[in-house]
Design an enzyme around this catalytic site. Structure first.
Site, short mmCIF file in Angstrom:
data_model
loop_
_atom_site.label_atom_id
_atom_site.label_comp_id
_atom_site.label_asym_id
_atom_site.label_seq_id
_atom_site.Cartn_x
_atom_site.Cartn_y
_atom_site.Cartn_z
CD GLU A 53 13.32 2.06 11.95
OE1 GLU A 53 12.64 2.65 12.79
OE2 GLU A 53 12.84 1.46 10.97
CB CYS A 78 7.65 -0.38 15.14
SG CYS A 78 8.79 -1.60 14.44
CB CYS A 87 12.65 -0.87 14.24
SG CYS A 87 12.13 -1.46 12.61
CG LEU A 212 -13.95 7.01 -11.40
CD1 LEU A 212 -14.77 6.94 -10.12
CD2 LEU A 212 -13.49 8.43 -11.67
NE ARG A 215 -8.90 5.66 -19.43
CZ ARG A 215 -9.57 6.37 -18.53
NH1 ARG A 215 -9.69 5.93 -17.30
NH2 ARG A 215 -10.13 7.53 -18.86
CD GLU A 290 -10.38 12.16 -10.41
OE1 GLU A 290 -11.01 12.09 -11.48
OE2 GLU A 290 -9.24 11.69 -10.27
CB THR A 295 -19.63 15.47 -5.29
OG1 THR A 295 -20.75 14.85 -5.93
CG2 THR A 295 -18.91 14.46 -4.42
#
Length: 349
Positions: A53, A78, A87, A212, A215, A290, A295
């Site tokens: 805003e 907010c 805002c 992980l 890169r 991942e 998992t």
């Protein structure tokens, strides 16, 4: 499409330009319209900097038009003092004629207070214009504040006949067989840069020795999480290189060090809940899983997931390690595209 929806759509498009840069704040876009013409627009670039805003109002060349203008914003303004002033107060001070809000902010310090403050100042307020789209934009933010856990993304690659890896007897090493190509890999690294944490299980950590990191793209590394209840991850594993913050969940009490934290889990049946509780307490709004089948299936079986990203190649193994089993019935949304050598399905719970 109504005019309100058209301008709200523009707000959402503006907000998306900051994807991955606003944590812990949501993505917000704002458009100011006078007599059917956009006279100002802006979005929240990153936490600590001016909100959407503020940027939109600053972009207006002739502020004398504001009292006869409509301000569109995809999330409720907010009403509290954080790193920046409210805002809602700014909107009131500029005597803006009308405000259109995409969705209400469920964050406790806002949650209707911004709308109330603006309405109490005599400003016409319309809410929930493209509400579904506005909430989807900030699904990580809303999941974190409403469900008290991070937004959970499951990701895996499988063959056309439903395997994620070859059997150990069919391979020359223990490392997992890469199914997708470099185009897919680069996209995965981009995904990592967009989320706050990434998690793998013991088998993936030990066999693949993954870094992980991001890169292959420009972007911040996510917090690395590994499950290793029986301390099978060796000290020379990439996840213990201390190059980026890493947390390992284990059943033994171990000494933490810089960029390598150990969290003790006393009950393995609570591994998922204790991991998610830890991430919530750390302010982590999203995590991408991942790991291997075991998992990922743990999260699926616990009904603890929000989004699944599945690469499927044309290759067939005939036999191998089965991919996770996911039911695509009763899911809210599904997107299908071609990426590199694979079909990519993105499924939303």
């Amino acid at each position: 499409m109504t005019d309100d929806e058209k301008y709200m759509q523009r707000c959402i498009a503006l907000a998306q330009q900051a994807f991955g840069n606003t944590y812990p704040n949501p993505m917000v876009g704002c458009v100011i319209v006078h007599d059917g013409q956009i006279i100002g627009e802006g979005f929240h670039h990153r936490a600590g900097e001016p909100h959407a805003e503020v940027n939109a109002i600053r972009s207006v060349a002739d502020e004398s038009l504001l009292p006869e203008s409509t301000l569109y914003v995809c999330l409720e303004p907010c009403a509290h003092f954080g790193k920046t002033p409210p805002c809602a107060d700014l909107i009131v001070s500029k005597h803006i004629k009308r405000v259109v809000v995409g969705c209400v902010d469920s964050f406790s310090k806002v949650s209707g207070k911004g709308i109330e403050k603006i309405r109490n100042a005599g400003i016409d307020v319309t809410i929930n214009v493209l509400e579904k789209e506005s909430r989807f934009l900030n699904r990580r933010f809303f999941t974190y504040h409403e469900k008290k856990r991070p937004y959970i993304i499951l990701k895996w690659a499988q063959t056309a006949d439903g395997f994620i890896d070859k059997l150990p007897t069919e391979k020359t090493s223990t490392k997992g067989v890469r199914i997708t190509d470099e185009v897919c890999l680069k996209l995965v690294h981009q995904w990592r840069a967009e989320e706050q944490a990434i998690l793998v299980g013991t088998t993936t950590a030990v066999n693949d020795n993954p870094s992980l990191t991001t890169r292959l793209v420009a972007g911040k590394n996510p917090l690395r999480i590994a499950w290793d209840l029986h301390n099978k991850i060796s000290e020379d594993n990439n996840l213990k290189d201390k190059s980026t913050p890493t947390v390992i969940f284990t059943s033994d009490l171990r000494q933490s060090s810089e960029n390598l934290e150990y969290k003790t889990v006393t009950d393995s049946s609570r591994l998922v809940s204790e991991t998610l509780d830890y991430l919530y307490e750390k302010g982590i709004q999203s995590v991408i899983i991942e790991g291997g089948t075991k998992t990922i299936q743990t999260f699926l079986d616990a009904e603890m997931w929000d989004e699944a990203r599945i690469f499927t190649t044309k290759e067939c193994f005939g036999k191998g390690v089965s991919a996770p089993k996911i039911s695509l019935e009763n899911t809210s949304k599904k997107e299908i595209s071609t990426v590199g050598n694979s079909m990519l399905q993105i499924v939303y719970k």
